[in-house]
Design an enzyme around this catalytic site. Structure first.
Site, PDB file in Angstrom:
ATOM      1  N   LYS A  96       1.039  -1.050   0.289  1.00 14.21           N
ATOM      2  CA  LYS A  96      -0.101   0.043  -0.458  1.00 14.21           C
ATOM      3  C   LYS A  96       0.966   1.421  -0.288  1.00 14.21           C
ATOM      4  CE  LYS A  96      -4.928  -1.271   1.482  1.00 14.21           C
ATOM      5  NZ  LYS A  96      -4.080  -2.807   1.781  1.00 14.21           N
ATOM      6  N   GLU A 118      -9.926   7.234   4.157  1.00 18.43           N
ATOM      7  CA  GLU A 118     -11.014   6.336   5.507  1.00 18.43           C
ATOM      8  C   GLU A 118      -9.708   5.310   5.875  1.00 18.43           C
ATOM      9  OE1 GLU A 118     -11.665   6.622   1.834  1.00 18.43           O
ATOM     10  OE2 GLU A 118     -11.520   4.871   2.008  1.00 18.43           O
ATOM     11  N   SER A 383       1.554  -9.592  -1.149  1.00 22.06           N
ATOM     12  CA  SER A 383       1.157  -8.278  -0.798  1.00 22.06           C
ATOM     13  C   SER A 383       1.322  -7.760   0.393  1.00 22.06           C
ATOM     14  CB  SER A 383      -0.294  -8.398  -1.085  1.00 22.06           C
ATOM     15  OG  SER A 383      -0.676  -9.065  -0.188  1.00 22.06           O
TER      16      SER A 383
HETATM   17  C1  LIG Z   1      -5.209  -3.914   1.492  1.00 19.07           C
HETATM   18  C2  LIG Z   1      -4.392  -5.355   1.476  1.00 19.07           C
HETATM   19  C3  LIG Z   1      -4.800  -5.764   0.510  1.00 19.07           C
HETATM   20  C4  LIG Z   1      -5.725  -5.772  -0.668  1.00 19.07           C
HETATM   21  O1  LIG Z   1      -6.032  -4.689  -1.012  1.00 19.07           O
HETATM   22  P1  LIG Z   1      -5.706  -4.687  -2.734  1.00 19.07           P
HETATM   23  O2  LIG Z   1      -6.089  -3.513  -3.322  1.00 19.07           O
HETATM   24  O3  LIG Z   1      -6.858  -5.543  -3.556  1.00 19.07           O
HETATM   25  O4  LIG Z   1      -4.349  -4.909  -3.371  1.00 19.07           O
HETATM   26  C5  LIG Z   1      -4.014  -6.929   0.116  1.00 19.07           C
HETATM   27  N1  LIG Z   1      -3.161  -7.452   0.751  1.00 19.07           N
HETATM   28  C6  LIG Z   1      -2.428  -6.567   2.089  1.00 19.07           C
HETATM   29  C7  LIG Z   1      -1.682  -7.342   2.843  1.00 19.07           C
HETATM   30  C8  LIG Z   1      -3.252  -5.424   2.650  1.00 19.07           C
HETATM   31  O5  LIG Z   1      -2.640  -5.028   3.489  1.00 19.07           O
END
Ligand SMILES: *Cc1c(COP(=O)(O)O)cnc(C)c1O
Length: 403
Positions: A96, A118, A383
């Site tokens: 993010k 938010e 992610s």
């Molecule tokens: C917020 C988040 C997601 C989901 O958000 P996307 O916009 O779909 O990428 C996925 N993995 C992590 C670690 C997150 O914090």
């Protein structure tokens, strides 16, 4: 006729990916979005901005994040080779920050003083508060009272980073009310503040901007993968909440001969309200200022959604995913709560990596796919890291049960 490369072709000048996307907004907001779009196209295409962002990524965020061959995981599954793009090693522990730093840099070039957003689970709030501190901008995060209780460590992080956390007590006191509250605050002061959307959703130009900022994940991974193995990966896998980490990875491969798999959270059942699989079960509709696939209830309202991973429970999906899926370019993957938890423990014990529950969905699907395609390679976007989830998992899915 000359054909433009995909990333220049989509979205079109009105913000559409095929029939999805656009900007469905009241006039006062439409004009603000137009200003942001113009500033973005001008500033983000300047050499100065590009250099500044590259500098931040390298020296502040610690990019490039590595890719890694998960040898023990792959061998234990007994199929395809599974590789991980380690966004969990990005500063603050998830992807993010990639778009938050981009949005904050844009806001500061535009002369804005304050970032507003938010947050649900608090991940976007923490990343944005980090970016605000870096640039010396004010930061105001709107969060439902229920979420504030549930996500205490992230609330503390935001406060330590200097953000003003606004508790929202309307309605269900969760994400939807937080969005309304943040929108109201932004509308009171659109000249000096910047609304920073947390995924590839919302009205144009946000799905485009967030994709572009996240595309660093895909372009890095492509170069790294070819350098490591000499060829492109056969399959790309990422979990999808709003879709930013997936779009970031996929964007560099859309015109390559690679399969793209969007992994949706299948939660704990196929009934409405028990999952958050918007591409699989949704219908076309407008939500939060854009046209996409939406999970709706009998009254036609965005339905309640559920996933064990709070970052994945959104009743819609980015318009570009809807577009790519409708064109047959994007394949659907899925993982339910149980599979995600098992993948979480598998990665902990076989690789020494504690993944975010969201990312564990992508790993779970990759493990299933690996069995189907034994002679191929799979690159998974890991992610984020799982530190935020360990208390919850320890209590509800104790390690002894997953030996
Ligand atoms: C917020 C988040 C997601 C989901 O958000 P996307 O916009 O779909 O990428 C996925 N993995 C992590 C670690 C997150 O914090």
């Amino acid at each position: 006729m000359q054909v433009k490369p995909y990333l220049r072709q989509f979205p079109d000048s009105e913000g559409y990916f095929g029939k999805f996307g656009g900007a469905y907004l009241p006039p006062e907001l439409a004009s603000e979005c137009k200003l942001i779009e113009e500033a973005y196209l001008k500033i983000a295409n300047s050499h100065d901005f590009i250099m500044k962002l590259r500098d931040i990524r390298k020296h502040f965020q610690g990019r490039p994040t590595p890719i890694y061959y998960a040898k023990r995981l792959s061998e234990s599954v007994g199929g395809a080779r599974i590789y991980l793009k380690r966004e969990d090693l990005n500063h603050t522990g998830a992807h993010k920050l990639n778009h938050c730093m981009g949005e904050a840099l844009l806001a500061s070039y535009m002369g804005k003083k304050k970032l507003i957003a938010e947050t649900g689970a608090g991940q976007h709030g923490v990343a944005l508060a980090t970016a605000a501190a870096y640039f010396g901008l004010e930061c105001e995060i709107h969060m439902g009272e229920v979420d504030i209780k549930k996500e205490h460590p992230n609330v503390i992080r935001m406060k330590m980073l200097g953000a003003n956390v606004i508790a929202v007590s309307a309605g269900q006191k969760t994400l939807k009310e937080a969005v309304d509250s943040a929108f109201d605050a932004y509308l009171k002061d659109p000249k000096t503040s910047f609304y920073a959307i947390g995924s590839v959703v919302g009205p144009h130009p946000f799905p485009m901007m967030v994709r572009d900022f996240q595309s660093v994940v895909g372009f890095e991974a492509k170069e790294q993968f070819v350098q490591m193995t000499g060829i492109l990966p056969d399959n790309l896998v990422a979990c999808v909440g709003g879709g930013s980490n997936a779009m970031g990875l996929f964007s560099a491969f859309i015109e390559e001969p690679c399969e793209l798999y969007a992994v949706e959270p299948l939660g704990r059942g196929t009934k409405l309200g028990e999952h958050a699989a918007s591409l699989k079960y949704g219908v076309e509709g407008i939500i939060h200022g854009f046209n996409s696939m939406v999970l709706v209830d009998e009254a036609g309202e965005p339905s309640k959604v559920y996933s064990v991973a709070s970052g994945l429970d959104y009743p819609s999906v980015g318009p570009e995913h809807a577009h790519l899926h409708s064109r047959g370019r994007l394949r659907l993957g899925g993982a339910d709560d149980d599979e995600a938890i098992r993948a979480f423990y598998k990665l902990c014990r076989f690789e020494g990596i504690i993944p975010a529950l969201e990312s564990a969905h992508a790993v779970a699907f990759a493990m299933k796919l690996a069995k189907e395609k034994p002679y191929e390679s799979i690159l998974v976007n890991l992610s984020g890291r799982g530190d935020k989830d360990i208390d919850f998992i320890y209590e509800n899915y104790p390690p002894e049960k997953f030996a």
